[in-house]
Design a protein around this motif. Sequence first.
Motif, PDB file in Angstrom:
ATOM      1  N   LYS A 114      51.256  60.905  51.296  1.00  0.00           N
ATOM      2  CA  LYS A 114      51.678  62.187  51.112  1.00  0.00           C
ATOM      3  C   LYS A 114      50.949  62.612  49.879  1.00  0.00           C
ATOM      4  N   VAL A 125      56.776  65.199  56.438  1.00  0.00           N
ATOM      5  CA  VAL A 125      56.397  65.429  55.228  1.00  0.00           C
ATOM      6  C   VAL A 125      56.788  66.873  54.769  1.00  0.00           C
ATOM      7  N   ASN A 152      53.176  57.456  57.043  1.00  0.00           N
ATOM      8  CA  ASN A 152      53.687  58.129  56.159  1.00  0.00           C
ATOM      9  C   ASN A 152      54.425  57.502  54.854  1.00  0.00           C
TER      10      ASN A 152
END
Length: 358
Positions: free
Chosen positions: A276, A337, A271
Amino acid sequence: MKLPSITIAFQTAGIAAIERSQKGTVALLLRGSEEAAKTYTIYDATDIPDGLSADNKAYISRALIGYTKPPQKILVRVGASTEEDLTDGLNYLATQKFDYMAGPPDISSKEAQAVATWVKNQRDNNHAIYKAVLPDTAADHECIINMTTNDCDLGDDAHTKLNAAQMCSRIAGLIAGTPMKISCTYAPLPELADCARLTREEGDAAIAAGKFILIHDGQKVKVGRGINSFVTTIDGKGTAFQKIKIVECMHMMEQDIRQTAEDNYIGKYPNSYDNKCLLMTAIDGYLEQLYNDDLIAEGWTVKINLEKTRAYLKSIGVDVSAMTDDEIRRADTGDKVFIKISVTILDAIEEIDIEANI
């Protein structure tokens, strides 16, 4: 070198969405089996089983008519003859993929309400995107189409007339056979010679009340407007949710993005901010596929949801008071996210105002 797999997955989802939007699947719950429940998959009239009652055969045949195209297929579940019990059929449909459904041609008001409640629960709790066409069911929900027109005259020698319940399979098939680029507003039903007549004022009032009606324009029977039963608009859920076309595209996008992200992104990438961005770029590519097929308007955006990211950071004890927007975007958010998508779904032309000066 190739594009990252998640980008390819979203592009594929976009292409599949466009193909899927050309025609859909209808599910019909019928009764009449004296034995165990029976299931059939029907692609055309030759697939309709001989053992079904005449009413059930006619009900399936009406669903197959469609609109610009017939539905892709009809899923039929024939259950026991007992009224007020569609539980078996609904449990079966919970495991199937389809777009529109209708109950038996003699569905009762109590049964229609039970089906409406089930569909709404499936939407709210399981992200289901199918819709039901039900007779005289003011559900006030975007997943329920409230068919209300009676006295639908088949124009045969006997002047056979169908009520709203008997017409639900026809409407489900008509909507499923409507490509997502257009709406079913003013879609003709050429097999009908007539239907219950409404004045212009009565028709306007019915549509304002979330009723799916048929009208006679003096020459033919056609759909009054492609709307569902949703009428109580609220902040964040406005009049766009009343349009069958827009809701169908909205739900398709939601399902495609969620499913593709689950299958190709979640658990498969660290992540980081870069990853992203990879997800956002992939979603952007999916939306471009829809734009190329005239399903959405130009000018969509896909970006980090600053508000939700900031709120999450605060909730885990991070002091965000002095952080810039870019710092918020790049911040470590654990396994979460937060993305914000803004998109305009294209409606169909339904009202034309022409001023002629002579």
